[in-house]
Design a protein around this motif. Structure first.
Motif, PDB file in Angstrom:
ATOM      1  N   ALA A  52      12.198   1.232  -4.929  1.00 61.48           N
ATOM      2  CA  ALA A  52      11.701  -0.001  -5.417  1.00 61.48           C
ATOM      3  C   ALA A  52      10.591  -0.752  -4.548  1.00 61.48           C
ATOM      4  O   ALA A  52       9.629  -1.127  -5.229  1.00 61.48           O
ATOM      5  CB  ALA A  52      12.972  -0.679  -5.884  1.00 61.48           C
ATOM      6  N   PHE A  53      10.787  -0.639  -3.234  1.00 68.69           N
ATOM      7  CA  PHE A  53       9.951  -1.260  -2.535  1.00 68.69           C
ATOM      8  C   PHE A  53       8.613  -0.569  -2.625  1.00 68.69           C
ATOM      9  O   PHE A  53       7.480  -1.339  -2.614  1.00 68.69           O
ATOM     10  CB  PHE A  53      10.128  -1.173  -1.085  1.00 68.69           C
ATOM     11  N   MET A  54       8.436   0.852  -2.701  1.00 70.42           N
ATOM     12  CA  MET A  54       7.249   1.491  -2.667  1.00 70.42           C
ATOM     13  C   MET A  54       6.469   1.438  -4.148  1.00 70.42           C
ATOM     14  O   MET A  54       5.429   1.489  -4.125  1.00 70.42           O
ATOM     15  CB  MET A  54       7.473   2.874  -2.375  1.00 70.42           C
ATOM     16  N   ASP A  55       7.418   1.242  -5.241  1.00 70.00           N
ATOM     17  CA  ASP A  55       6.812   1.028  -6.507  1.00 70.00           C
ATOM     18  C   ASP A  55       6.059  -0.253  -6.390  1.00 70.00           C
ATOM     19  O   ASP A  55       5.094  -0.344  -7.093  1.00 70.00           O
ATOM     20  CB  ASP A  55       8.147   0.936  -7.514  1.00 70.00           C
ATOM     21  N   ASP A  56       6.698  -1.381  -5.756  1.00 70.48           N
ATOM     22  CA  ASP A  56       6.053  -2.535  -5.812  1.00 70.48           C
ATOM     23  C   ASP A  56       4.721  -2.538  -4.973  1.00 70.48           C
ATOM     24  O   ASP A  56       3.696  -3.012  -5.696  1.00 70.48           O
ATOM     25  CB  ASP A  56       6.841  -3.771  -5.432  1.00 70.48           C
ATOM     26  N   LEU A  57       4.781  -1.665  -3.907  1.00 75.92           N
ATOM     27  CA  LEU A  57       3.943  -1.710  -2.994  1.00 75.92           C
ATOM     28  C   LEU A  57       2.576  -0.836  -3.551  1.00 75.92           C
ATOM     29  O   LEU A  57       1.442  -1.462  -3.537  1.00 75.92           O
ATOM     30  CB  LEU A  57       4.117  -1.002  -1.787  1.00 75.92           C
ATOM     31  N   HIS A  58       2.942   0.168  -4.289  1.00 81.84           N
ATOM     32  CA  HIS A  58       1.971   0.881  -5.154  1.00 81.84           C
ATOM     33  C   HIS A  58       1.033   0.168  -5.994  1.00 81.84           C
ATOM     34  O   HIS A  58      -0.144   0.416  -6.062  1.00 81.84           O
ATOM     35  CB  HIS A  58       2.659   2.075  -6.051  1.00 81.84           C
ATOM     36  N   GLN A  59       1.391  -1.275  -6.508  1.00 81.14           N
ATOM     37  CA  GLN A  59       0.592  -1.967  -7.533  1.00 81.14           C
ATOM     38  C   GLN A  59      -0.427  -2.633  -6.530  1.00 81.14           C
ATOM     39  O   GLN A  59      -1.429  -2.774  -7.135  1.00 81.14           O
ATOM     40  CB  GLN A  59       1.634  -2.853  -8.266  1.00 81.14           C
ATOM     41  N   ASN A  60      -0.145  -2.348  -5.327  1.00 84.59           N
ATOM     42  CA  ASN A  60      -1.076  -3.422  -4.613  1.00 84.59           C
ATOM     43  C   ASN A  60      -2.079  -2.396  -3.636  1.00 84.59           C
ATOM     44  O   ASN A  60      -2.817  -2.766  -3.047  1.00 84.59           O
ATOM     45  CB  ASN A  60      -0.378  -4.524  -3.531  1.00 84.59           C
ATOM     46  N   ILE A  61      -1.624  -1.092  -3.913  1.00 84.60           N
ATOM     47  CA  ILE A  61      -2.654  -0.256  -2.935  1.00 84.60           C
ATOM     48  C   ILE A  61      -3.866   0.163  -3.605  1.00 84.60           C
ATOM     49  O   ILE A  61      -4.022   0.377  -4.985  1.00 84.60           O
ATOM     50  CB  ILE A  61      -1.712   1.302  -2.948  1.00 84.60           C
ATOM     51  N   ASP A  62      -5.160   0.225  -2.813  1.00 85.49           N
ATOM     52  CA  ASP A  62      -6.280   0.691  -3.443  1.00 85.49           C
ATOM     53  C   ASP A  62      -6.308   2.075  -3.490  1.00 85.49           C
ATOM     54  O   ASP A  62      -6.959   2.586  -4.311  1.00 85.49           O
ATOM     55  CB  ASP A  62      -7.389  -0.022  -2.402  1.00 85.49           C
ATOM     56  N   ARG A  63      -6.036   2.730  -2.436  1.00 86.33           N
ATOM     57  CA  ARG A  63      -6.066   4.151  -2.165  1.00 86.33           C
ATOM     58  C   ARG A  63      -5.009   4.830  -1.120  1.00 86.33           C
ATOM     59  O   ARG A  63      -4.869   3.679  -0.210  1.00 86.33           O
ATOM     60  CB  ARG A  63      -7.483   4.802  -1.920  1.00 86.33           C
ATOM     61  N   TYR A  64      -4.852   6.003  -1.106  1.00 85.22           N
ATOM     62  CA  TYR A  64      -3.762   6.646  -0.035  1.00 85.22           C
ATOM     63  C   TYR A  64      -4.968   7.605   0.728  1.00 85.22           C
ATOM     64  O   TYR A  64      -5.495   8.409  -0.174  1.00 85.22           O
ATOM     65  CB  TYR A  64      -2.861   7.382  -0.750  1.00 85.22           C
ATOM     66  N   THR A  65      -5.065   7.743   1.860  1.00 81.17           N
ATOM     67  CA  THR A  65      -5.872   8.383   2.598  1.00 81.17           C
ATOM     68  C   THR A  65      -5.082   9.785   3.116  1.00 81.17           C
ATOM     69  O   THR A  65      -3.827   9.651   2.760  1.00 81.17           O
ATOM     70  CB  THR A  65      -6.456   7.586   3.734  1.00 81.17           C
ATOM     71  N   HIS A  66      -5.954  10.701   3.576  1.00 81.93           N
ATOM     72  CA  HIS A  66      -5.246  11.809   4.247  1.00 81.93           C
ATOM     73  C   HIS A  66      -5.316  11.894   5.796  1.00 81.93           C
ATOM     74  O   HIS A  66      -5.137  12.743   6.261  1.00 81.93           O
ATOM     75  CB  HIS A  66      -5.727  13.117   3.572  1.00 81.93           C
ATOM     76  N   SER A  67      -5.380  10.780   6.208  1.00 80.25           N
ATOM     77  CA  SER A  67      -5.500  10.561   7.490  1.00 80.25           C
ATOM     78  C   SER A  67      -4.571   9.350   7.956  1.00 80.25           C
ATOM     79  O   SER A  67      -4.796   8.149   7.398  1.00 80.25           O
ATOM     80  CB  SER A  67      -6.805  10.382   8.388  1.00 80.25           C
ATOM     81  N   GLY A  68      -3.708   9.541   9.246  1.00 80.96           N
ATOM     82  CA  GLY A  68      -2.819   8.188   9.534  1.00 80.96           C
ATOM     83  C   GLY A  68      -3.828   6.915  10.082  1.00 80.96           C
ATOM     84  O   GLY A  68      -3.519   5.933  10.227  1.00 80.96           O
ATOM     85  N   SER A  69      -4.973   7.564  10.674  1.00 78.84           N
ATOM     86  CA  SER A  69      -5.890   6.633  11.533  1.00 78.84           C
ATOM     87  C   SER A  69      -6.770   6.077  10.652  1.00 78.84           C
ATOM     88  O   SER A  69      -7.366   4.838  10.889  1.00 78.84           O
ATOM     89  CB  SER A  69      -6.460   7.101  12.611  1.00 78.84           C
ATOM     90  N   LYS A  70      -7.190   6.538   9.415  1.00 73.80           N
ATOM     91  CA  LYS A  70      -8.206   6.249   8.409  1.00 73.80           C
ATOM     92  C   LYS A  70      -8.105   4.729   8.080  1.00 73.80           C
ATOM     93  O   LYS A  70      -9.000   3.785   7.900  1.00 73.80           O
ATOM     94  CB  LYS A  70      -8.484   6.878   7.340  1.00 73.80           C
ATOM     95  N   PRO A  71      -6.782   4.319   7.484  1.00 76.84           N
ATOM     96  CA  PRO A  71      -6.738   3.061   6.866  1.00 76.84           C
ATOM     97  C   PRO A  71      -7.111   1.953   7.950  1.00 76.84           C
ATOM     98  O   PRO A  71      -7.726   0.943   7.661  1.00 76.84           O
ATOM     99  CB  PRO A  71      -5.293   2.822   6.753  1.00 76.84           C
ATOM    100  N   CYS A  72      -6.644   2.342   9.355  1.00 75.31           N
ATOM    101  CA  CYS A  72      -6.943   1.118  10.403  1.00 75.31           C
ATOM    102  C   CYS A  72      -8.438   1.209  10.525  1.00 75.31           C
ATOM    103  O   CYS A  72      -9.113   0.142  10.609  1.00 75.31           O
ATOM    104  CB  CYS A  72      -6.221   1.400  11.517  1.00 75.31           C
ATOM    105  N   LYS A  73      -9.083   2.335  10.648  1.00 74.72           N
ATOM    106  CA  LYS A  73     -10.615   2.361  10.775  1.00 74.72           C
ATOM    107  C   LYS A  73     -11.348   1.769   9.747  1.00 74.72           C
ATOM    108  O   LYS A  73     -12.175   1.072   9.752  1.00 74.72           O
ATOM    109  CB  LYS A  73     -11.037   3.763  10.849  1.00 74.72           C
ATOM    110  N   MET A  74     -10.893   1.779   8.268  1.00 73.44           N
ATOM    111  CA  MET A  74     -11.356   1.339   7.162  1.00 73.44           C
ATOM    112  C   MET A  74     -11.238  -0.303   7.425  1.00 73.44           C
ATOM    113  O   MET A  74     -12.264  -1.134   7.112  1.00 73.44           O
ATOM    114  CB  MET A  74     -10.601   1.597   5.934  1.00 73.44           C
ATOM    115  N   ALA A  75      -9.917  -0.872   7.747  1.00 76.67           N
ATOM    116  CA  ALA A  75      -9.991  -2.294   8.129  1.00 76.67           C
ATOM    117  C   ALA A  75     -10.942  -2.654   9.022  1.00 76.67           C
ATOM    118  O   ALA A  75     -11.411  -3.944   8.990  1.00 76.67           O
ATOM    119  CB  ALA A  75      -8.439  -2.445   8.467  1.00 76.67           C
ATOM    120  N   ALA A  76     -11.107  -1.863  10.173  1.00 80.16           N
ATOM    121  CA  ALA A  76     -12.012  -2.344  11.313  1.00 80.16           C
ATOM    122  C   ALA A  76     -13.478  -2.212  10.862  1.00 80.16           C
ATOM    123  O   ALA A  76     -14.233  -3.320  11.213  1.00 80.16           O
ATOM    124  CB  ALA A  76     -11.969  -1.371  12.276  1.00 80.16           C
ATOM    125  N   SER A  77     -13.790  -1.393   9.814  1.00 74.44           N
ATOM    126  CA  SER A  77     -15.077  -1.576   9.384  1.00 74.44           C
ATOM    127  C   SER A  77     -15.426  -2.479   8.146  1.00 74.44           C
ATOM    128  O   SER A  77     -16.504  -2.503   7.638  1.00 74.44           O
ATOM    129  CB  SER A  77     -15.636  -0.041   9.060  1.00 74.44           C
TER     130      SER A  77
END
Length: 340
Positions: free
Chosen positions: A190-215
């Protein structure tokens, strides 16, 4: 000594050195380590074992795990280093790992060693979930620093969160399994259902979301502490948030692939992986390592990070891996990035 004799001896020495280099065993090691970690680990191991040269094959955890499973009947790797323990438990269940007790393994914390009398894998360090928060981009959108996982389900964050896909990323999988353990399965989904509504995208790398935030590509990236800490040290306008419900984590681990033709060299890698020298190198990147007494505080990590880590059931996460990934894909894969 005559000039000709000197030339003969020099030529012989050069030939001997060349022969020694050529005689070095090439060890194919599958890894999900970050690329910027491999140089120091290679140097550390090869300095201690000059007769072995590592050939790394690197990718995200889920992709490395799938590749190993696909190669079960014809293994291409000799060893594994820096892949999630939950993945190695899956490989162990498929009888793909060669049990071996590294010299000195008794010095490691028990939770970092396979429980069998002759372990099939040994842990190296723990990598821990965190939120990377770009304070400049967040201010533009009026986004407060999240202090809990459930904060990320609030409407204000809609379209501003990026996280890793657990089918390809070990970080994504530790996120999902930690939420299912922390909240319980029903409430976790249920938490992930709610979180999904706010997700822009899912990446295929664990470090990429942080790199995207940094840039500045996203205000908020669900990632892991190592990558965020490194980016902060490099001057990125990022803060790390460690949610109050507790932090999911997994341990990087090492193992020998059953059927390797380079067993002696693979055993040397395992012996090195449990040494104090190796654990000191792990501590350059991670605040929690396998050998007690080695870890020193890591820049930009909270001093009590070990206390914030959840009581993770690795056996459960491994046993339920296929079911969890299938259910996640059914629910959320529509927002995943295309694979390269």
């Amino acid at each position: 000594m005559t000039l000709n004799l000197k030339k003969t001896l020099l030529a012989a020495a050069v030939a001997l050195a060349a022969t020694s280099v050529n005689a070095a065993t090439e060890l194919t090691v599958y890894t999900a380590l970050e690329a910027d970690q491999l140089k120091s680990y290679t140097k550390g191991f090869e300095t201690a074992n000059p007769d072995v040269k590592i050939r790394w094959v690197r990718d995200s955890t889920g992709i490395i795990t799938a590749r190993l499973l696909a190669e079960k009947e014809n293994p291409q790797a000799d060893a594994i280093l820096g892949v999630a323990a939950t993945s190695l438990l899956v490989l162990k269940d498929h009888q793909m790992l060669q049990p071996y007790k590294p010299k000195g393994v008794e010095a490691l914390s028990e939770q970092f060693v396979d429980k069998d009398a002759t372990p099939s894998w040994v842990g190296m360090d723990a990598w821990v979930a965190s939120i990377c928060y770009n304070r400049i981009e967040a201010e533009k959108h009026g986004l407060p620093l999240p202090t809990s996982w459930k904060d990320l389900t609030k409407p204000v964050y809609q379209g501003h969160v990026v996280m890793p896909n657990p089918n390809s990323s070990g970080t994504g999988y530790l996120d999902v399994t930690s939420w299912l353990q922390t909240f319980g399965e029903e409430q976790g989904w249920a938490f992930m259902d709610d979180l999904h509504q706010n997700i822009d995208r899912y990446t295929h790398s664990g470090s990429k979301p942080c790199k995207m935030a940094a840039s500045g590509e996203t205000p908020i990236g669900i990632s892991f502490a190592y990558r965020g800490a490194k980016l902060i040290s490099q001057g990125a306008p990022v803060d790390l948030a460690f949610p109050s419900e507790g932090l999911g984590w997994d341990m990087e681990a090492a193992a020998i692939v059953k059927g390797t033709k380079n067993l002696d060299a693979a055993q040397k890698l395992m012996d090195w992986a449990v040494t104090r020298d190796a654990n000191t190198l792990y501590n350059d990147n991670f605040a929690v390592v396998a050998m007690p007494g080695v870890a020193k505080p890591v820049e930009n990590y909270p001093a009590d990070i070990a206390d914030r880590m959840i009581d993770n059931d690795f056996e459960w996460a491994a046993l339920n891996r296929e079911r969890i990934l299938k259910e996640w894909q059914r629910r959320y894969d529509g927002k995943s990035e295309a694979k390269n």
